[in-house]
Design an enzyme around this catalytic site. Sequence first.
Site, short mmCIF file in Angstrom:
data_model
loop_
_atom_site.label_atom_id
_atom_site.label_comp_id
_atom_site.label_asym_id
_atom_site.label_seq_id
_atom_site.Cartn_x
_atom_site.Cartn_y
_atom_site.Cartn_z
N LYS A 35 0.92 -1.08 0.00
CA LYS A 35 -0.07 -0.04 -0.01
C LYS A 35 0.96 1.19 0.04
O LYS A 35 0.72 2.26 -0.74
CB LYS A 35 -0.95 0.09 1.17
CG LYS A 35 -1.55 1.33 1.32
CD LYS A 35 -2.47 1.17 2.75
CE LYS A 35 -1.61 1.66 4.07
NZ LYS A 35 -1.49 3.06 4.06
N ASN A 36 1.79 1.27 0.76
CA ASN A 36 2.66 2.61 1.29
C ASN A 36 3.51 2.89 -0.09
O ASN A 36 3.74 4.09 -0.48
CB ASN A 36 3.32 2.66 2.32
CG ASN A 36 2.55 2.77 3.69
OD1 ASN A 36 1.34 2.87 3.46
ND2 ASN A 36 3.17 2.50 4.89
N CYS A 50 -4.62 13.41 12.80
CA CYS A 50 -4.65 12.07 12.72
C CYS A 50 -4.85 11.27 13.88
O CYS A 50 -4.29 11.45 14.74
CB CYS A 50 -3.76 11.60 11.94
SG CYS A 50 -3.45 9.81 11.46
N ARG A 110 1.30 14.20 13.38
CA ARG A 110 1.65 14.38 11.90
C ARG A 110 1.81 15.46 11.24
O ARG A 110 0.94 15.48 10.06
CB ARG A 110 0.76 12.97 11.40
CG ARG A 110 0.89 11.83 12.08
CD ARG A 110 0.20 10.84 11.44
NE ARG A 110 1.05 10.07 10.36
CZ ARG A 110 0.65 9.05 9.75
NH1 ARG A 110 -0.81 8.47 10.02
NH2 ARG A 110 1.23 8.45 8.83
N PRO A 111 2.50 16.25 11.25
CA PRO A 111 2.72 17.68 10.52
C PRO A 111 3.31 17.41 9.32
O PRO A 111 3.96 16.18 9.08
CB PRO A 111 3.63 18.57 11.37
CG PRO A 111 4.28 17.61 12.32
CD PRO A 111 3.33 16.43 12.61
N ASP A 155 5.50 19.59 7.89
CA ASP A 155 6.63 20.88 7.86
C ASP A 155 7.86 20.41 7.20
O ASP A 155 8.31 21.24 6.34
CB ASP A 155 6.91 21.41 9.30
CG ASP A 155 7.53 20.11 10.37
OD1 ASP A 155 6.99 19.26 10.19
OD2 ASP A 155 8.41 20.46 10.95
N ASP A 198 4.58 0.39 11.89
CA ASP A 198 3.26 -0.32 11.67
C ASP A 198 3.18 -1.63 11.92
O ASP A 198 2.02 -2.09 11.34
CB ASP A 198 3.35 -0.19 10.08
CG ASP A 198 3.03 1.36 9.57
OD1 ASP A 198 2.69 2.02 10.17
OD2 ASP A 198 3.23 1.48 8.35
N ARG A 201 -8.71 0.02 4.32
CA ARG A 201 -7.70 1.00 3.58
C ARG A 201 -6.42 0.23 3.38
O ARG A 201 -5.57 0.50 2.53
CB ARG A 201 -7.40 1.95 4.84
CG ARG A 201 -8.45 2.96 4.95
CD ARG A 201 -8.12 4.11 5.87
NE ARG A 201 -7.14 4.58 5.38
CZ ARG A 201 -6.08 5.61 5.72
NH1 ARG A 201 -6.36 6.06 7.14
NH2 ARG A 201 -5.16 6.08 5.20
#
Length: 421
Positions: free
Chosen positions: A22-23, A118, A123-124, A126, A308, A400
């Site tokens: 997926k990723n 999230c 989880r920015p 920047d 994960d 997902r």
Amino acid sequence: MDSILVRGNGPLSGEISIAGAKNAALTLMPATLLTDEPLTLTNVPRLSDIKTTNELLSSLGTEVAVMQDGQIIVLDTHEITNHTAHYDIVRKMRASILVLGPMLAREGYAVVSLPGGCAIGARPVDLHLKGLEAMGAKIDLKEGYIHATAKNGLKGATIEFPFASVGATENILMAATLAKGTTVIKNAAREPEIVDLADCLRKMGAHISGDGSSVITIEGVEKLHGTTHPVVTDRIELGTYMLAPVIAGGEVELLGGRIDLLSAFCEKLDEAGISVTETKRGLKVASRNGRITGVNVTTEPFPGFPTDLQAQMMAALCTADGTSVLEETIFENRFMHAPELIRMGANIDVHGGHATVTGVTKLKGAPVMATDLRASVSLILAGLAATGETIVSRVYHLDRGYEQLVRKLAACGADIERISA
Ligand code: UD1
């Protein structure tokens, strides 16, 4: 809303085909925005996140053709017709931010909604934005949207991340392929999905070296072209199903599995008393007689133990012999599965970024709630060995990231079914 019913029913036996990652797919698909020629991806996992990415790319002008039941996707972006990635799609999936770098590199401007908060932490983005600024982009944040412009195109730069970010590395890597001059990414993430992206970009004509190490060098080129690329094996799906026989007992062969994708994870399994064997078709995992041994786990960027797989490992350690301490270093709020596992009889004490798990002999089935993708699958795994029924609600999280989860586990003898609301 659908739920999944699992009844612990003893050892598993059989084989499971591991899908494409997926990723990896979520970063390979936006690479279509870098070229006006078709990009064909094969071994694509059939997941709702892929459908969301198709929807996002279509909204930008990509022609999407889905073939072989979704395992092949042809993306043709001969023209980008809309430069705004809207909130209603981006909020569904944070990885939507990965259209920013490619669109900016090809068109000189892009507008992308800021991803919302999230469940697994702040989880920015920047680092993505600072990297693009270093390449000459002007970034304005207005009404929840990132407005990025680079009137004269992006320029190569040396970008040193304070810590390795998978998404920021991917965004800058894609943007740098069309920038003028050389970009060096220092402290780059080293995940296999980044190597897969670099492999695909090289086939498209990009000049990239060092991917898989912490310094990636990209020489910008004028133009990229189309190619065909198979998505790398999903190491997180692989690790998840490797834990199924560890928890439920029995023996399962993981087709397409590779130890090099999960070396730190395999070392932990070994420490816990589980050996992983390489076979002609992948990997085989067999349970051992009696309980596994408690082990301490610290999540780290690749090649360390993946965040994960932390929730799934915790599910396995709930019935280990002894005490295990899990330390989460990547995301600050990633123990939401712990209260649900406690409802099933686990003995877990969460304190800051640590969770201490004292093994119990057996878990008991209970109604539990999925809170995020990996948390939800940890509850399914726990249910495989619990007494009685476990009902996991909010199954859309699982859709997902796990294709045909019920079918794959049932084929190995698990008593599992999806209940439609
Ligand atoms: C990716 C994976 C996700 C995995 C994670 C870590 C995808 C689609 N998702 O997420 O499954 O859990 O890597 O392996 O590939 N951070 C910042 N600023 C930024 C970017 C990140 O502070 O601009 C922080 C994050 O909040 C987090 C850490 O850096 O604490 C690592 O995040 P990152 O590697 O970027 O994860 P993602 O790419 O979002």
